[in-house]
Design an enzyme around this catalytic site. Structure first.
Site, PDB file in Angstrom:
ATOM      1  N   ASN A   7       0.869  -1.178   0.000  1.00  0.00           N
ATOM      2  CA  ASN A   7       0.000   0.000   0.000  1.00  0.00           C
ATOM      3  C   ASN A   7       0.910   1.233   0.000  1.00  0.00           C
ATOM      4  O   ASN A   7       1.473   1.599   1.016  1.00  0.00           O
ATOM      5  CB  ASN A   7      -0.885  -0.040   1.255  1.00  0.00           C
ATOM      6  CG  ASN A   7      -1.836   1.132   1.326  1.00  0.00           C
ATOM      7  OD1 ASN A   7      -1.786   2.037   0.486  1.00  0.00           O
ATOM      8  ND2 ASN A   7      -2.695   1.135   2.331  1.00  0.00           N
ATOM      9  N   ARG A  91      -2.595  -2.114  -3.424  1.00  0.00           N
ATOM     10  CA  ARG A  91      -3.776  -1.297  -3.215  1.00  0.00           C
ATOM     11  C   ARG A  91      -3.718  -0.120  -4.192  1.00  0.00           C
ATOM     12  O   ARG A  91      -2.702   0.575  -4.269  1.00  0.00           O
ATOM     13  CB  ARG A  91      -3.806  -0.770  -1.789  1.00  0.00           C
ATOM     14  CG  ARG A  91      -4.972   0.146  -1.588  1.00  0.00           C
ATOM     15  CD  ARG A  91      -4.893   0.886  -0.293  1.00  0.00           C
ATOM     16  NE  ARG A  91      -6.047   1.764  -0.188  1.00  0.00           N
ATOM     17  CZ  ARG A  91      -6.034   2.922   0.431  1.00  0.00           C
ATOM     18  NH1 ARG A  91      -4.933   3.344   1.013  1.00  0.00           N
ATOM     19  NH2 ARG A  91      -7.106   3.660   0.480  1.00  0.00           N
ATOM     20  N   HIS A 180     -12.966   3.173   0.142  1.00  0.00           N
ATOM     21  CA  HIS A 180     -12.952   2.190   1.250  1.00  0.00           C
ATOM     22  C   HIS A 180     -13.627   0.874   0.835  1.00  0.00           C
ATOM     23  O   HIS A 180     -14.082   0.115   1.695  1.00  0.00           O
ATOM     24  CB  HIS A 180     -13.720   2.704   2.494  1.00  0.00           C
ATOM     25  CG  HIS A 180     -13.058   3.807   3.245  1.00  0.00           C
ATOM     26  ND1 HIS A 180     -13.777   4.781   3.884  1.00  0.00           N
ATOM     27  CD2 HIS A 180     -11.756   4.077   3.480  1.00  0.00           C
ATOM     28  CE1 HIS A 180     -12.949   5.625   4.480  1.00  0.00           C
ATOM     29  NE2 HIS A 180     -11.711   5.218   4.238  1.00  0.00           N
ATOM     30  N   ARG A 241     -11.974  16.428   7.152  1.00  0.00           N
ATOM     31  CA  ARG A 241     -12.820  16.720   5.978  1.00  0.00           C
ATOM     32  C   ARG A 241     -14.233  17.078   6.424  1.00  0.00           C
ATOM     33  O   ARG A 241     -14.775  16.474   7.352  1.00  0.00           O
ATOM     34  CB  ARG A 241     -12.907  15.507   5.058  1.00  0.00           C
ATOM     35  CG  ARG A 241     -11.595  15.108   4.448  1.00  0.00           C
ATOM     36  CD  ARG A 241     -11.822  14.003   3.397  1.00  0.00           C
ATOM     37  NE  ARG A 241     -10.574  13.382   3.021  1.00  0.00           N
ATOM     38  CZ  ARG A 241     -10.336  12.064   3.099  1.00  0.00           C
ATOM     39  NH1 ARG A 241     -11.269  11.234   3.522  1.00  0.00           N
ATOM     40  NH2 ARG A 241      -9.169  11.598   2.741  1.00  0.00           N
ATOM     41  N   GLU A 384      -7.980  -4.787   5.373  1.00  0.00           N
ATOM     42  CA  GLU A 384      -7.915  -4.552   3.928  1.00  0.00           C
ATOM     43  C   GLU A 384      -6.794  -5.368   3.291  1.00  0.00           C
ATOM     44  O   GLU A 384      -6.931  -5.845   2.167  1.00  0.00           O
ATOM     45  CB  GLU A 384      -7.717  -3.048   3.671  1.00  0.00           C
ATOM     46  CG  GLU A 384      -9.010  -2.280   3.928  1.00  0.00           C
ATOM     47  CD  GLU A 384      -8.802  -0.809   4.256  1.00  0.00           C
ATOM     48  OE1 GLU A 384      -8.325  -0.522   5.374  1.00  0.00           O
ATOM     49  OE2 GLU A 384      -9.118   0.036   3.416  1.00  0.00           O
TER      50      GLU A 384
END
Ligand code: ADP
Length: 396
Positions: A7, A91, A180, A241, A384
Site C-alpha cells: 500500500n 492497493r 474504502h 474533511r 484490507e
C-alpha cells in the site's frame, strides 16, 4: 503460498507478507519518509523485536528494494529468497468505471491506471509508482491491482449520477465512485459468516469510521450506495474533511472570501471536520477527551459527527427497504464504545438496540446488540490487506 501486499502512499509505504495457507501474517512493516531526509523501515514479526533499517531512500524503488531486503535478511528476515513470494497485491485508490473487480496487472492495465490519475491526482500516482518499482525489481512475479472504488461499481445509476448536466458525467466522469471498498467488502463478508447467513439474503450497513469515514448500503452482497462520492470528501464528517455541505458554500468562499480553488480544497480537506469544528485535534481520542473535560466545541464536533452517521443509517435503511445488520469498523468503529452508542441512540424505531455491556468491546469481532434487537449490530476489525491478498490469490 506467500503474497506480498503493498500500500504505497506519497511518502510512506505499508506492507504485509501473508501466508495464504493459513491466512497468517508472516511479517508486516512500514517505510516512512520516502524521498525525505530520515527514511526508515520498521518491520514487525510476531514474537520478535522490531527490525529497523535507517538509510536514505530517495524514491519508491529504493523503498521497495529495502522492503525486499528486510524480508530476506539473514537474521531478521522471514523468507530464504524472493522466489518465496508468489504474487504481489497492490492497493490502488481509483479504478474509475473500468474496474469493478481486482485485475492482474499488465501493460494495458498500467495504461488504464494512468488514465485514472486525473480522478485521483493525489492518490493514484504513488500507487502507480509502487507498482512500477515492484515490476522492475520482480519482473517474473504476477501482480494484482485491488481498487478502493471497485466494490461500489454495482451501485445503480440513480445512486451514482449527480444531478448536474448529464455531459459532466459523460464527458468528464463526474459521478459518485465511493472509496474504502475493500474494507466494506471485507467486513460485510465477515458479518454474513458471523450471522451464519448467506450474504445474498442480507441488507447490511457497514460503517467504516476512521480518520476517513464512509458508510455503505450493501444489499444481497452488493454495494448499492455509499457516502463518499466523486472524491473522499463527500458524506460523513471526518477527522479533517467537512463531508456534505451545500455546494454553494464553495462559490461563496471563492467570490466573497477571495479563496482560490486550491485554498478551498485545503480548507475542506485538511482544516474542517472534527478538527475544524472543535479547534482541538483531528484525532477522535483527543476530541473525546476534550469533550469529557467540558469543552463545548469538542462536544459539538462529536455531536455533528454522530448525527450525520445516524442520518445516513436512516437513509440507507430507506434505500434498501430495511436493514438486518449494522457493522462498525476502522479506528473509531472498532475502538470507541461511546461512538457506537451515540450513533445508535434514537434508532430503536428501526429495531436497533445496543447492549451497553457487550458494547464495551474494543478491537475484536463481537455482536453488540441486545437479544431482542431485530437488527444485529456487530463490531468487526477491518483487514484490507487480507482482502487484497485473497483477491490476489484468486486471480493468480
Ligand atoms: P485512517 O486509516 O483513516 O487513518 P483509522 O481507521 O486508523 O484511520 O482511525 C483513526 C481514528 O480512530 C483516529 O481519529 C483515532 O483517534 C480513532 N481511534 C483509535 N482508537 C480509538 C479509541 N480507543 N477511542 C476513540 N477513538 C479511537
Amino acid at each position: 503460498m506467500k503474497i506480498l501486499v503493498i500500500n504505497c502512499g506519497s511518502s510512506s509505504l505499508k506492507y504485509q507478507l501473508i501466508d495464504m495457507s493459513h491466512e497468517e501474517v508472516v511479517a508486516k512493516g512500514l517505510v516512512e519518509r520516502i524521498g525525505i531526509e530520515g527514511s526508515m523501515l520498521t518491520q514487525k514479526v510476531e514474537g520478535r523485536e522490531k527490525y529497523i533499517i535507517q538509510k536514505p531512500m530517495n524514491n519508491h524503488q529504493d523503498a521497495i528494494k529495502t522492503v525486499l531486503d528486510a524480508l530476506v535478511d539473514e537474521s531478521n528476515g522471514v523468507i530464504a529468497s524472493l522466489s518465496d513470494i508468489s504474487a504481489v497485491g497492490h492497493r490502488v485508490v481509483h479504478g474509475g468505471e473500468k474496474y469493478a473487480e481486482s485485475v492482474l496487472i499488465d501493460d494495458t492495465v498500467m495504461q488504464a491506471l494512468d488514465e485514472c490519475v486525473k480522478l485521483a491526482p493525489l492518490h493514484n500516482p504513488p500507487n502507480i509508482t509502487g507498482i512500477k518499482a515492484c515490476r522492475n525489481l520482480m519482473p517474473e512475479v504476477p501482480m494484482v491491482a485491488v481498487f478502493d472504488t471497485a466494490f461500489h461499481q454495482t451501485m445503480p445509476t440513480e445512486a451514482f449520477v449527480y444531478a448536474l448536466p448529464y455531459e459532466y458525467y459523460e464527458k468528464h466522469g463526474i459521478r459518485r465512485y465511493g472509496f474504502h471498498g475493500t474494507s466494506h467488502k471485507y467486513v460485510s463478508s465477515v458479518a454474513a459468516n458471523m450471522l451464519g447467513q448467506d450474504i445474498k439474503d442480507l441488507k447490511i450497513i457497514t460503517c467504516h469510521l476512521g480518520n476517513g469515514a464512509s458508510l455503505t448500503a450493501i444489499k444481497n452482497g452488493k454495494s448499492i450506495d455509499t457516502s463518499m462520492g466523486f472524491t473522499p470528501l463527500e458524506g460523513l464528517v471526518m477527522g479533517t474533511r467537512c463531508g456534505d455541505v451545500d455546494p454553494a458554500v464553495v462559490t461563496f468562499m471563492v467570490k466573497q472570501l477571495g479563496l482560490s480553488a486550491a485554498e478551498v480544497d485545503n480548507v475542506m480537506n485538511k482544516e474542517s471536520g472534527i478538527l475544524g469544528v472543535s479547534g482541538v485535534s483531528s484525532d477522535f481520542r483527543d476530541v473525546e477527551g476534550a469533550a469529557a473535560s467540558g469543552d463545548k466545541r469538542a462536544q459539538l464536533a462529536l455531536n455533528i459527527f454522530y448525527y450525520r452517521v445516524r442520518k445516513y443509517i436512516g437513509s440507507y435503511a430507506a434505500a434498501m427497504g430495511g436493514v438486518d445488520c449494522i457493522v462498525f469498523t476502522a479506528g473509531l468503529g472498532e475502538n470507541s464504545p461511546e461512538t457506537r452508542e451515540a450513533v445508535c441512540e434514537g434508532l430503536e424505531f428501526l429495531g436497533i438496540k445496543v447492549d451497553k455491556a457487550k458494547n464495551k468491546v474494543r478491537g475484536k469481532s463481537e455482536l453488540i446488540s441486545t437479544s431482542d434487537s431485530t437488527v444485529k449490530v456487530l463490531v468487526i476489525p477491518t483487514d484490507e490487506e487480507m482482502m487484497i491478498a485473497r483477491d490476489t490469490l484468486s486471480l493468480i
